[in-house]
Write a protein that holds these residues in place. Sequence first.
Motif: not given
Length: 621
Positions: A545-547, A164-165, A224-225, A192-194
């Motif tokens: 790697q989206k964290g 979830v973001v 921003v996510f 941020p991850v994205h």
Amino acid sequence: MTLSSLSPSALRSVIREQSQVIASTSGIAAGYRQANVVILHKDLADDFEAFCRANHSPLPLLYRSKPGEWGCPPLASQANIREDCPQYCVFEKGVLVNKVASLAPYTTQLQDMVTFYLGCSFSFEQALEKANVPVRNVQQGRNVSMFRTSVPCVRAGPFHCPMVVSMRPIPQDKLDSAAQCTHHIPQAHGGPVHIGHPALLGIKDLSQPDYGDSVECQPEDVPVFWACGVTGAEAVQSTKPALAFTHSPGCMFLTDKEEATVSLQDSDSVESPLTFCISQNPLHYSMASKLAVQRVRAVEELIGEDPGQRGIRALFVQDELLRASLSLSHSSSVLISTGFPTHYMHDPPEETDGPPGAIAMAAMLQTLNKHVVIVSDQRALEMNRKIMQDSVDKGVIKSAVPIISFEGSGLDASLQFLCHDGDPSKPRYDHLVAIERSGRATDGNYYNMRGINIKHLVDPVDDLFTTASTVPGITTTGIGDGGNELGMGKVKEAVKSYMPGGSLIACDVAADFAITAGVSNWGGYGVACALYILNQCAIHRRYVQKGLGLSPTDEQRNLWAASLPSISKEEDMLHILVKYGVRSGKTANLGLEVDGLTFHPTHSDIIQRLRDLTLENVPQE
């Protein structure tokens, strides 16, 4: 007295009164850490802790209680987790069955349960405001927007779920500030991850969040996510324990712990992130540390040296190497094209510039687990396949890259080649690279630097690039050293103005990124080196790697280093080309020469300097 002036302890007292004065903890307890809460049976506690460790960005673990422990001494004094959140979710076998203001009625069951306190992005909102970054959800008096993504978390025991973001609209000119101040607060999810189009995370509609409220964007805002602790609630729903509790999204536990402050010195550190736009369709930004950016820029300067005195610096655009390499780092499937049949009087007509750089890029992309394919002119297909096999046998590249051809014409043929079933929503490749590939001029012909038309020797690979520009999700890069190469249409006006015969020979087909180099092979080497630098950068790798996931192993790092261009590998590559009759571009000499420059000392010197620059001060984690 306003809520904003109360201490966390006083605010918890207000929450315990169940007066509903506090419906969300967003925008209150500024400067203090807030926490997501997950409460599970003690038999699941070890697995959930392992899940948190493997997915640190969405689930930064602040404290794990003992079974039946209501307080959390490291985080807050006189806390009572049964009543200190404004609202709780009650799950039975993964199904949300109720939302309650107090867990006191469940005290008996809670005796055998463990509470996990996890970092929350509300904790960094004050840091954003101090950095003059507007926090739209606070400005609009709304809970932050939270979305379930298509990105799977790393599984641990029975726990698995999509990440979830949370989303905050950030003005485009504040992206670096937002990334820098949150990066330095890892216990509140970090950076941020994205950044960019929500569909890249599997999010269909920003106005329809899965949790929280819809937050309005202003005209210059970019979505921003950040990773979000509501991932814990998703894990509960996926695992389906008999009974579990979480905070209700936006209704956090307020700790007495002051959040770490971010100083100007922190933001100026070489290990602070910088953001770069790598695609407009769809909108997509990437991120790397200031140190990594400096090192890639140094590589870009080095490959731009012009010992042949061709005037190539006139075509230089800063950060094209950086942006192209950032985009390639995010890619999963790359199509590389090379081949410039400048020697129309010889058989084969190819030159030694292009194939070595193409294989150097392919070797690094392959090691980074990208799917790589090379497209060749049909007439040279078998020769290039033999060159590839010899390259594998000599250890220039680990395993053979498929080599195919494209002879079609028109939009339909290009779409069928680039996309599954010709469907633009299903691209087969997400990045096309042309290196020293003959490019179509304005009049539809293909010219070498002497102005000779060699169209009869060239397949219409240009069509793939022009079609790719209409397909969302496909990015293109051109690498050249004269301006008549595919992709260099991006700098066409400079080619016409500064290169000999530029008005005739200039390629008309633009790529998203145009990398200029003193010799095109050096551009390919530069891409390989830049990819290595970026994947050694913890900030960039975390973002890709989206964290999620673990740091690379020493074995992986050694494989990346082994895939870099080297003097011995590139000398072997030239021997292979000479074996098949491929000649130097400028002189047509059949020897260890590229564009009239002998391998020793010119090319070998550049390669060694690139390696030294790339491997210098490699950061260790």
